[in-house]
Design a protein around this motif. Sequence first.
Motif, PDB file in Angstrom:
ATOM      1  N   LYS A   6       0.622  11.316   0.335  1.00  0.00           N
ATOM      2  CA  LYS A   6       1.531  12.457   0.394  1.00  0.00           C
ATOM      3  C   LYS A   6       1.597  13.045   1.803  1.00  0.00           C
ATOM      4  O   LYS A   6       2.654  13.430   2.285  1.00  0.00           O
ATOM      5  CB  LYS A   6       1.077  13.533  -0.594  1.00  0.00           C
ATOM      6  CG  LYS A   6       1.276  13.175  -2.053  1.00  0.00           C
ATOM      7  CD  LYS A   6       2.751  13.151  -2.413  1.00  0.00           C
ATOM      8  CE  LYS A   6       2.948  12.909  -3.902  1.00  0.00           C
ATOM      9  NZ  LYS A   6       4.395  12.839  -4.245  1.00  0.00           N
ATOM     10  N   GLY A   7       0.440  13.097   2.462  1.00  0.00           N
ATOM     11  CA  GLY A   7       0.414  13.620   3.832  1.00  0.00           C
ATOM     12  C   GLY A   7       1.250  12.784   4.769  1.00  0.00           C
ATOM     13  O   GLY A   7       1.985  13.310   5.613  1.00  0.00           O
ATOM     14  N   ARG A   8       1.154  11.448   4.631  1.00  0.00           N
ATOM     15  CA  ARG A   8       1.935  10.555   5.485  1.00  0.00           C
ATOM     16  C   ARG A   8       3.426  10.709   5.211  1.00  0.00           C
ATOM     17  O   ARG A   8       4.254  10.698   6.132  1.00  0.00           O
ATOM     18  CB  ARG A   8       1.498   9.109   5.231  1.00  0.00           C
ATOM     19  CG  ARG A   8       2.304   8.070   5.995  1.00  0.00           C
ATOM     20  CD  ARG A   8       2.163   8.179   7.500  1.00  0.00           C
ATOM     21  NE  ARG A   8       3.025   7.251   8.183  1.00  0.00           N
ATOM     22  CZ  ARG A   8       2.709   5.956   8.408  1.00  0.00           C
ATOM     23  NH1 ARG A   8       1.524   5.486   8.006  1.00  0.00           N
ATOM     24  NH2 ARG A   8       3.522   5.163   9.032  1.00  0.00           N
ATOM     25  N   GLU A   9       3.789  10.870   3.945  1.00  0.00           N
ATOM     26  CA  GLU A   9       5.201  11.065   3.608  1.00  0.00           C
ATOM     27  C   GLU A   9       5.750  12.345   4.244  1.00  0.00           C
ATOM     28  O   GLU A   9       6.878  12.368   4.756  1.00  0.00           O
ATOM     29  CB  GLU A   9       5.364  11.118   2.086  1.00  0.00           C
ATOM     30  CG  GLU A   9       5.161   9.781   1.409  1.00  0.00           C
ATOM     31  CD  GLU A   9       5.309   9.889  -0.100  1.00  0.00           C
ATOM     32  OE1 GLU A   9       5.411  11.025  -0.602  1.00  0.00           O
ATOM     33  OE2 GLU A   9       5.341   8.835  -0.754  1.00  0.00           O
ATOM     34  N   LYS A  20       0.841  -1.182   0.000  1.00  0.00           N
ATOM     35  CA  LYS A  20       0.000   0.000   0.000  1.00  0.00           C
ATOM     36  C   LYS A  20       0.886   1.245   0.000  1.00  0.00           C
ATOM     37  O   LYS A  20       1.759   1.410   0.850  1.00  0.00           O
ATOM     38  CB  LYS A  20      -0.902   0.009   1.225  1.00  0.00           C
ATOM     39  CG  LYS A  20      -1.935   1.116   1.199  1.00  0.00           C
ATOM     40  CD  LYS A  20      -2.851   1.028   2.399  1.00  0.00           C
ATOM     41  CE  LYS A  20      -3.873   2.149   2.378  1.00  0.00           C
ATOM     42  NZ  LYS A  20      -4.790   2.078   3.558  1.00  0.00           N
ATOM     43  N   LYS A  21       0.657   2.110  -0.951  1.00  0.00           N
ATOM     44  CA  LYS A  21       1.484   3.303  -1.096  1.00  0.00           C
ATOM     45  C   LYS A  21       1.090   4.355  -0.069  1.00  0.00           C
ATOM     46  O   LYS A  21      -0.086   4.569   0.219  1.00  0.00           O
ATOM     47  CB  LYS A  21       1.304   3.872  -2.501  1.00  0.00           C
ATOM     48  CG  LYS A  21       2.268   4.999  -2.819  1.00  0.00           C
ATOM     49  CD  LYS A  21       2.094   5.474  -4.252  1.00  0.00           C
ATOM     50  CE  LYS A  21       3.079   6.600  -4.564  1.00  0.00           C
ATOM     51  NZ  LYS A  21       2.911   7.078  -5.971  1.00  0.00           N
TER      52      LYS A  21
END
Length: 399
Positions: A20-23, A16-17
């Motif tokens: 953007k917020g999590r990155e 699961k990719k």
Amino acid sequence: MNYKFWKKKDSTTPKKKKTKGREWVDAIVFAVVAATIIRVFFIEAYTIPTGSMERSLLVGDFLFVSKVNYGARIPMTPVAFPFAHHTMPITGTKAYWDGVQWNYRRLPGLSDIKRNDVVVFNFPEGDTVALQAQDRNYYELVRSLGWSAVNSQFTVTSRPVDKRENYIKRCIGIAGDVISMKNGLVSVNGKPEMLKPTGQITYAVKFKSADVNFAVFTDMGFDIQSDITALSDANTYEFTGTAEMLEQVRKLNYVESVKENTAPGTYQDLAVFPHDKNRIWNVDNFGPITIPKKGLTVQLDSVNMPLYERTIRIYEGNKLEKSGNDWLINGQKATSYTFKMNYYWMMGDNRHNSLDSRYWGFVPEDHVVGKALFIWMSFNDHGSFFSKIRWNRLLRGIH
């Protein structure tokens, strides 16, 4: 017989990719943790806010301070907001929680503190603070206004060692040294120590007439607005500068005399440590004082107690009481005391514009933050952005 069948995970199933917020969150957390580790254990940026170290260090200098040289101090107040020292920048509330306090410990360092090192440390008398007057020393306020007045007019709080204000001064004396000062000249263990070439003091300069072109002093390095002040005597001015600068002034044919402007030995200044009315001391004349050293034993008598009472009680954490003619330490009668830590005597290079050990005494080893290494940026107050940069001070080492 019961059998369990395990479904083998398909290795070809894509992971699961991250969003953007999590990155962004992961990157920020990593950066904060990494920067905190570097700041606590290796190196930290520091700004010169006052002129107490001029002309060695100037207001607007940005320094890097090494935690490695003397050994990094393990945080004593571990629960704190990252990058905030003791106060949150917007809310003005405490940036730490003092519900958890660790004992003083320090990692092995590259060297011990040496005489003439430029050292960053926590302000020793910063254990108690009047919040509405944080630019004033709480104990100086009490001496001038009285305890009741200060505690009724201001909100008074206490701070742990590692959350007290950061100061930067030059180490004049190390543990066990005997310090004294006469007519503005410091002596260490009986040996006179001249002020460093970058240090400055005030001088009384008398001219032969009132007709003086002050612009010439700008070329010598003086700031006419801040370094030269008229005195009450005719044609006499107070100059603040280095010995080398004043030697240039002395050579001018319209200068009658140049004298160091030091306090007389007969003048008593009770603002000077240890604030003892039985000692006729001032900023230019004091001592001798023996700097406490780990394992050093002193007698508890009327001569020593004004010098060492705060050290024994506050810095070394003992309950100290006077009972008649006797002293009680932690409830037990004592005639002597053996120090548990090393201490240092710190002074500013701008000798007549520095609140230093002459006013508040010894710096305990657990207050030491690190060694000033070099200036990475420096700004003055004049001109555009690029003209404000003091290019000749960039990456300059501190000696």
